[in-house]
Scaffold this motif. Sequence first.
Motif, short mmCIF file in Angstrom:
data_model
loop_
_atom_site.label_atom_id
_atom_site.label_comp_id
_atom_site.label_asym_id
_atom_site.label_seq_id
_atom_site.Cartn_x
_atom_site.Cartn_y
_atom_site.Cartn_z
N SER A 37 0.82 -1.21 0.00
CA SER A 37 0.00 0.00 0.00
C SER A 37 0.85 1.26 0.00
N ARG A 38 2.18 1.12 0.00
CA ARG A 38 3.06 2.30 0.10
C ARG A 38 4.38 2.02 -0.60
N ASP A 39 5.22 3.06 -0.72
CA ASP A 39 6.61 2.83 -1.15
C ASP A 39 7.52 3.52 -0.14
N GLU A 40 8.71 3.97 -0.56
CA GLU A 40 9.66 4.53 0.41
C GLU A 40 9.61 6.06 0.47
N ALA A 41 8.59 6.66 -0.12
CA ALA A 41 8.48 8.13 -0.08
C ALA A 41 8.38 8.57 1.38
N PRO A 42 8.91 9.79 1.70
CA PRO A 42 9.02 10.19 3.10
C PRO A 42 7.70 10.34 3.84
N HIS A 43 6.63 10.70 3.14
CA HIS A 43 5.35 10.74 3.87
C HIS A 43 4.43 9.76 3.16
N PRO A 44 4.70 8.47 3.36
CA PRO A 44 4.02 7.48 2.53
C PRO A 44 2.51 7.59 2.61
N ARG A 45 1.91 7.66 1.44
CA ARG A 45 0.46 7.57 1.37
C ARG A 45 0.15 6.09 1.44
N HIS A 46 -0.77 5.74 2.25
CA HIS A 46 -1.18 4.33 2.30
C HIS A 46 -2.47 4.20 1.51
N SER A 47 -2.49 3.30 0.58
CA SER A 47 -3.73 3.02 -0.13
C SER A 47 -3.69 1.55 -0.51
N LEU A 48 -4.56 0.80 0.10
CA LEU A 48 -4.54 -0.66 -0.05
C LEU A 48 -5.01 -1.10 -1.44
N PRO A 49 -4.26 -1.98 -2.08
CA PRO A 49 -4.82 -2.59 -3.30
C PRO A 49 -5.89 -3.59 -2.87
N GLU A 50 -6.82 -3.90 -3.78
CA GLU A 50 -7.81 -4.93 -3.44
C GLU A 50 -7.18 -6.31 -3.57
N VAL A 51 -6.16 -6.39 -4.44
CA VAL A 51 -5.48 -7.67 -4.62
C VAL A 51 -4.04 -7.39 -5.08
N VAL A 52 -3.12 -8.23 -4.63
CA VAL A 52 -1.73 -8.15 -5.14
C VAL A 52 -1.54 -9.39 -6.01
N ILE A 53 -1.05 -9.18 -7.23
CA ILE A 53 -0.77 -10.34 -8.09
C ILE A 53 0.71 -10.31 -8.46
N LYS A 54 1.34 -11.48 -8.35
CA LYS A 54 2.77 -11.59 -8.68
C LYS A 54 2.91 -12.50 -9.88
N PRO A 55 2.81 -11.95 -11.09
CA PRO A 55 2.86 -12.80 -12.28
C PRO A 55 4.23 -13.46 -12.43
N THR A 56 4.23 -14.59 -13.13
CA THR A 56 5.50 -15.29 -13.35
C THR A 56 5.87 -15.33 -14.83
N SER A 57 5.04 -14.75 -15.69
CA SER A 57 5.39 -14.72 -17.12
C SER A 57 4.71 -13.53 -17.80
N THR A 58 5.25 -13.19 -18.98
CA THR A 58 4.69 -12.08 -19.74
C THR A 58 3.26 -12.40 -20.17
N LEU A 59 3.05 -13.65 -20.53
CA LEU A 59 1.71 -14.06 -20.97
C LEU A 59 0.69 -13.85 -19.84
N MET A 60 1.13 -14.16 -18.62
CA MET A 60 0.25 -13.96 -17.46
C MET A 60 -0.08 -12.47 -17.29
N VAL A 61 0.95 -11.62 -17.45
CA VAL A 61 0.73 -10.17 -17.35
C VAL A 61 -0.29 -9.75 -18.40
N SER A 62 -0.13 -10.27 -19.59
CA SER A 62 -1.01 -9.91 -20.70
C SER A 62 -2.47 -10.30 -20.38
N ARG A 63 -2.66 -11.49 -19.86
CA ARG A 63 -4.03 -11.95 -19.58
C ARG A 63 -4.65 -11.14 -18.43
#
Length: 464
Positions: A37-63
Amino acid sequence: MTEDRVFSKLTPTILASLKEIADDLNVLTGDDCESYSRDEAPHPRHSLPEVVIKPTSTLMVSRILRLADQHHIPVTPRGAGTGLSGGAVPLYGGISLCLEKMNRVIEIDEANFSATFEAGVVLKDLCSAVGEKGLYYPLYPGEMNATIGGNTATNAGGMRAVKYGVTRNFVLGLEAVLASGEIIQTGGKFVKSSTGYDLTQILIGSEGTLAVITQVTVKLITPPGSREILFVPFNSLDEAIRCVPMILKENILPVTIEFMCEDILKLVQEKSGKEMPFKMYPAYLLLMLECAGEDEFLTLTSKLNDICLRNGAPDVFVPGSESAKRRLLEFREQFYPTMQHCHMLDLADVVVPRSRIADFLDKVKVISLKHGIDVMAYGHAGDGNVHLHPVGAPETDPVRVQLLLKEIYSAGISLGGTISGEHGIGVDKKQYLPLAFTPAKIELMRQIKLAFDPHNILNPGKVI
Ligand SMILES: Cc1cc2nc3c(=O)[nH]c(=O)nc-3n(C[C@H](O)[C@H](O)[C@H](O)COP(=O)(O)OP(=O)(O)OC[C@H]3O[C@@H](n4cnc5c(N)ncnc54)[C@H](O)[C@@H]3O)c2cc1C
């Protein structure tokens, strides 16, 4: 296409389809999404994704993208989340598409001095992989845990830009997936091309707003000779900065020319307990040279000595041992982590023509006094990139900080500079972009965004 457009929410049916595409193992929901929900910015904005997906291939990203585009689900590409502008924060929820599992070395082509990596390969692994083949990737954008995809998406710079430039100068080609799911290849392993618009360069620095980068082909070189460091005190920043064009005119091309002032050095010394090799002076230059051998080193240091002493440096410190060199570099690398613990209110990385750094910092001093907010500064003297940290009590009114930053950005622009040298615009600097770009230029960027991503699903709310 407005940034406050309402995106669709993820329904159980869409989530089930995403799990089918990506496999349950690569999908996180609920509390598991918190660190995305954040990165390393000094005043991190938190905003939750509804889902995190970690694709393992380009084809998966495409779909995944095809499905998200059909249902108007926002997608925020993410590498390692080390960005400093809030770029990987999923402002509108939706999908955080984290490339960390796409971390394969595709090819190291020794004959063509190039290598292709999946976007999730982290910089330290990239460097070891090419090092094993006797080759070298010379950029050093500060954080070795960042991914090559993130470096490309932010056009990361770092301390070695004086000699080697920035990520843009080392990327030869890309594989990327458009919002529609279409997979494109740009550039290649060649070094010249006059063949149509340069889509590689448009995608570099686009901060995940135009396409998801899935593979990056980079240029390699042979490893440099020995690395030598010079650390030079000055009685004023002006004297230090004056040396820089003189050094370059002498045909000396250091890898690094960093400037720093007394305030940041005192702070790092205080926090780390490490001692500086000098009594305190108001300003310093830290130079790194690459030398083929002892003779070249002696010739270069003698020329540099001359220039620095002529410009008022009381001394030039040349650490004799590898450990002394390392200590100096580690001291410099402590700047940002130290600032993170010092009530940093924000972070700016303005770039100005390198001869104007001292003028710029004079203006910053006046602006800082006017607003009653201290600003610490240090940065890359060789390329004009100045890191600025407004500091103060955590309860400082954010509107005061914004007014201060607005004047700082305007000062940089008035000296021929621009808003961000290497961290990108993300969400944090978006409001300041009109200070640097005319409405016509912003409209052109909007049209480019529209051509790549007609439904605005890719990293909405960022850059423009
Ligand atoms: C201690 C520290 C020191 C740093 N020093 C430097 C420095 O010297 N120079 C410098 O330039 N930066 C520096 N940074 C900033 C940061 O490391 C860079 O911005 C880096 O390029 C981000 O990479 P990442 O993989 O973490 O990307 P993330 O933070 O995950 O993402 C950054 C942006 O890129 C987009 N993105 C990421 N991956 C992809 C992809 N595959 N396709 C499309 N878009 C993508 C995201 O949407 C986001 O907009 C530093 C950060 C830290 C914490």
